[in-house]
Design a protein around this motif. Structure first.
Motif, PDB file in Angstrom:
ATOM      1  N   PRO A 199       2.508  19.613   6.804  1.00  0.00           N
ATOM      2  CA  PRO A 199       1.381  20.502   7.109  1.00  0.00           C
ATOM      3  C   PRO A 199       0.189  20.267   6.182  1.00  0.00           C
ATOM      4  CG  PRO A 199       3.446  21.719   7.090  1.00  0.00           C
ATOM      5  CD  PRO A 199       3.754  20.338   6.575  1.00  0.00           C
ATOM      6  N   GLY A 200      -0.975  20.032   6.785  1.00  0.00           N
ATOM      7  CA  GLY A 200      -2.205  19.864   6.026  1.00  0.00           C
ATOM      8  C   GLY A 200      -2.380  18.508   5.379  1.00  0.00           C
ATOM      9  N   HIS A 201      -1.501  17.573   5.667  1.00  0.00           N
ATOM     10  CA  HIS A 201      -1.591  16.255   5.055  1.00  0.00           C
ATOM     11  C   HIS A 201      -2.172  15.258   6.060  1.00  0.00           C
ATOM     12  CE1 HIS A 201       0.916  18.331   2.184  1.00  0.00           C
ATOM     13  NE2 HIS A 201       0.830  17.314   1.359  1.00  0.00           N
ATOM     14  N   ILE A 256       8.208  21.750  13.370  1.00  0.00           N
ATOM     15  CA  ILE A 256       7.541  23.000  12.980  1.00  0.00           C
ATOM     16  C   ILE A 256       6.106  22.826  12.504  1.00  0.00           C
ATOM     17  CG2 ILE A 256       9.731  24.104  12.380  1.00  0.00           C
ATOM     18  CD1 ILE A 256       8.897  23.753   9.396  1.00  0.00           C
ATOM     19  N   SER A 257       5.701  21.613  12.172  1.00  0.00           N
ATOM     20  CA  SER A 257       4.336  21.391  11.700  1.00  0.00           C
ATOM     21  C   SER A 257       3.429  21.164  12.903  1.00  0.00           C
ATOM     22  CB  SER A 257       4.277  20.175  10.770  1.00  0.00           C
ATOM     23  OG  SER A 257       2.931  19.825  10.512  1.00  0.00           O
ATOM     24  N   LYS A 258       2.498  22.080  13.124  1.00  0.00           N
ATOM     25  CA  LYS A 258       1.616  21.945  14.296  1.00  0.00           C
ATOM     26  C   LYS A 258       0.861  20.621  14.284  1.00  0.00           C
ATOM     27  CE  LYS A 258      -2.288  24.545  12.356  1.00  0.00           C
ATOM     28  NZ  LYS A 258      -3.139  23.437  12.063  1.00  0.00           N
ATOM     29  N   ASP A 259       0.645  20.064  13.095  1.00  0.00           N
ATOM     30  CA  ASP A 259      -0.054  18.782  12.976  1.00  0.00           C
ATOM     31  C   ASP A 259       0.827  17.592  13.341  1.00  0.00           C
ATOM     32  OD1 ASP A 259      -2.302  20.134  11.980  1.00  0.00           O
ATOM     33  OD2 ASP A 259      -1.567  19.979   9.915  1.00  0.00           O
ATOM     34  N   HIS A 260       2.157  17.779  13.349  1.00  0.00           N
ATOM     35  CA  HIS A 260       3.041  16.626  13.468  1.00  0.00           C
ATOM     36  C   HIS A 260       4.123  16.749  14.534  1.00  0.00           C
ATOM     37  CE1 HIS A 260       1.203  16.470   9.469  1.00  0.00           C
ATOM     38  NE2 HIS A 260       0.976  15.244   9.872  1.00  0.00           N
ATOM     39  N   THR A 261       4.084  17.800  15.347  1.00  0.00           N
ATOM     40  CA  THR A 261       5.095  17.922  16.400  1.00  0.00           C
ATOM     41  C   THR A 261       4.970  16.798  17.424  1.00  0.00           C
ATOM     42  OG1 THR A 261       3.691  19.485  17.590  1.00  0.00           O
ATOM     43  CG2 THR A 261       5.424  20.415  16.183  1.00  0.00           C
ATOM     44  N   GLY A 262       3.827  16.150  17.499  1.00  0.00           N
ATOM     45  CA  GLY A 262       3.637  15.039  18.424  1.00  0.00           C
ATOM     46  C   GLY A 262       3.875  13.672  17.808  1.00  0.00           C
ATOM     47  N   LEU A 263       4.411  13.630  16.583  1.00  0.00           N
ATOM     48  CA  LEU A 263       4.569  12.352  15.887  1.00  0.00           C
ATOM     49  C   LEU A 263       5.471  11.379  16.639  1.00  0.00           C
ATOM     50  CD1 LEU A 263       3.977  10.572  13.410  1.00  0.00           C
ATOM     51  CD2 LEU A 263       5.948  11.631  12.297  1.00  0.00           C
ATOM     52  N   LEU A 264       6.589  11.843  17.155  1.00  0.00           N
ATOM     53  CA  LEU A 264       7.501  10.936  17.861  1.00  0.00           C
ATOM     54  C   LEU A 264       6.819  10.314  19.075  1.00  0.00           C
ATOM     55  CD1 LEU A 264      10.823  12.987  17.669  1.00  0.00           C
ATOM     56  CD2 LEU A 264      10.144  11.027  16.263  1.00  0.00           C
ATOM     57  N   ASP A 265       6.100  11.135  19.844  1.00  0.00           N
ATOM     58  CA  ASP A 265       5.382  10.613  21.010  1.00  0.00           C
ATOM     59  C   ASP A 265       4.268   9.659  20.590  1.00  0.00           C
ATOM     60  OD1 ASP A 265       6.967  12.013  22.802  1.00  0.00           O
ATOM     61  OD2 ASP A 265       5.593  13.725  22.904  1.00  0.00           O
ATOM     62  N   TYR A 266       3.584   9.981  19.497  1.00  0.00           N
ATOM     63  CA  TYR A 266       2.491   9.125  19.028  1.00  0.00           C
ATOM     64  C   TYR A 266       3.025   7.767  18.579  1.00  0.00           C
ATOM     65  CZ  TYR A 266      -2.124   8.073  17.212  1.00  0.00           C
ATOM     66  OH  TYR A 266      -3.352   7.507  17.004  1.00  0.00           O
ATOM     67  N   LEU A 303       0.866  -1.176   0.000  1.00  0.00           N
ATOM     68  CA  LEU A 303       0.000   0.000   0.000  1.00  0.00           C
ATOM     69  C   LEU A 303       0.900   1.222   0.000  1.00  0.00           C
ATOM     70  CD1 LEU A 303      -2.730   1.453   0.274  1.00  0.00           C
ATOM     71  CD2 LEU A 303      -2.485   1.221   2.760  1.00  0.00           C
ATOM     72  N   ASP A 304       0.828   2.023  -1.053  1.00  0.00           N
ATOM     73  CA  ASP A 304       1.610   3.245  -1.174  1.00  0.00           C
ATOM     74  C   ASP A 304       0.687   4.400  -0.802  1.00  0.00           C
ATOM     75  OD1 ASP A 304       3.620   4.683  -3.879  1.00  0.00           O
ATOM     76  OD2 ASP A 304       3.366   5.253  -1.796  1.00  0.00           O
ATOM     77  N   VAL A 305       0.832   4.905   0.406  1.00  0.00           N
ATOM     78  CA  VAL A 305      -0.035   5.965   0.919  1.00  0.00           C
ATOM     79  C   VAL A 305       0.460   7.309   0.405  1.00  0.00           C
ATOM     80  CG1 VAL A 305      -0.868   7.117   2.998  1.00  0.00           C
ATOM     81  CG2 VAL A 305      -0.555   4.632   2.985  1.00  0.00           C
ATOM     82  N   ALA A 306      -0.453   8.090  -0.136  1.00  0.00           N
ATOM     83  CA  ALA A 306      -0.168   9.448  -0.596  1.00  0.00           C
ATOM     84  C   ALA A 306       0.823   9.479  -1.749  1.00  0.00           C
ATOM     85  CB  ALA A 306       0.317  10.323   0.559  1.00  0.00           C
ATOM     86  N   ALA A 307       0.747   8.505  -2.639  1.00  0.00           N
ATOM     87  CA  ALA A 307       1.612   8.500  -3.817  1.00  0.00           C
ATOM     88  C   ALA A 307       1.203   9.646  -4.731  1.00  0.00           C
ATOM     89  CB  ALA A 307       1.480   7.177  -4.558  1.00  0.00           C
ATOM     90  N   GLY A 308       2.111  10.511  -5.042  1.00  0.00           N
ATOM     91  CA  GLY A 308       1.799  11.638  -5.925  1.00  0.00           C
ATOM     92  C   GLY A 308       1.789  12.951  -5.173  1.00  0.00           C
ATOM     93  N   THR A 309       1.081  13.909  -5.721  1.00  0.00           N
ATOM     94  CA  THR A 309       1.095  15.269  -5.181  1.00  0.00           C
ATOM     95  C   THR A 309       0.134  15.464  -4.028  1.00  0.00           C
ATOM     96  OG1 THR A 309      -0.663  16.013  -6.644  1.00  0.00           O
ATOM     97  CG2 THR A 309       1.605  16.180  -7.471  1.00  0.00           C
ATOM     98  N   GLY A 310      -0.815  14.566  -3.866  1.00  0.00           N
ATOM     99  CA  GLY A 310      -1.838  14.744  -2.850  1.00  0.00           C
ATOM    100  C   GLY A 310      -3.075  15.444  -3.369  1.00  0.00           C
TER     101      GLY A 310
END
Length: 162
Positions: free
Chosen positions: A84-86, A116-126, A46-53
C-alpha cells in the motif's frame, strides 16, 4: 555495477523481521550459482526500493521514466515495494525497460497485498498482460512463510525479460 534507488535504512529499523530481502536473495542465488556461467560479481543489478522507502517517497519508480538507459541491468530486484502506497503496477514496465533481454526481474512481497492492497489487487493480471505482450516470461513463483515477523506469508515472482 550495483545501483539502489533507495538506500537509507535507519539503525533502529528492524530488518530482522523482514523476510522479503532474504527470499529475493535466495532467488538470485538460485539463478546465479557460484559455479554458474555468469559470475555474480559481474552482474549489473538494480535494487528497487532498497531500504525503508523514506528516501524515495518523492521519486518513486513507476511514476515517471527513471534516468537509466534501456537494457542496462542483468537483474532487477524488488523486495517490499509492492505494498500500500508504494510502487504502482506501472513500475513493472520501467523495470522491464531497464533490464537487459535475457535478464531477470525478481519481486518479493507480502502475499496478502495481492488481495487487500487496492493498489495491487490487479498485480497478477498486470503481470500476465506483460507476458501476453511478449515483454517477459514467468520463470517461477514461490509462496513461503515468514515474510514479515514470521507470521505473514510472502511470494517471490521471477520473470525473465524477452
Amino acid at each position: 555495477m550495483f545501483l539502489a534507488l533507495v538506500v537509507s535504512v535507519p539503525k533502529e529499523f528492524p530488518v530482522d523481521v523482514l523476510g522479503g530481502p532474504r527470499f529475493a536473495t535466495e532467488a538470485v542465488l538460485d539463478l546465479f550459482p557460484d559455479d554458474g556461467a555468469v559470475p555474480r560479481g559481474q552482474l549489473k543489478v538494480l535494487d528497487v526500493a532498497a531500504g525503508t522507502g523514506l528516501v524515495g517517497q518523492r521519486d518513486m519508480i513507476g511514476h515517471h521514466r527513471i534516468d537509466v538507459e534501456d537494457n542496462t541491468y542483468d537483474l532487477v530486484v524488488v523486495a517490499g515495494a509492492f505494498g500500500p502506497g508504494h510502487c504502482p503496477l506501472t513500475a513493472l514496465d520501467e523495470m522491464i525497460r531497464v533490464c537487459k533481454p535475457g535478464g531477470y526481474i525478481i519481486n518479493s512481497m507480502r502475499l496478502e497485498f495481492l488481495f487487500i492492497s487496492k493498489d495491487h489487487t490487479g498485480l497478477l493480471d498486470y503481470q500476465k498482460s506483460l507476458e501476453e505482450r511478449g515483454l517477459w516470461r514467468r520463470v517461477s513463483h514461490i509462496i513461503f512463510d515468514g515474510y514479515f515477523e514470521t507470521v505473514k506469508q510472502g511470494i517471490t515472482f521471477v520473470y525473465q525479460k524477452i
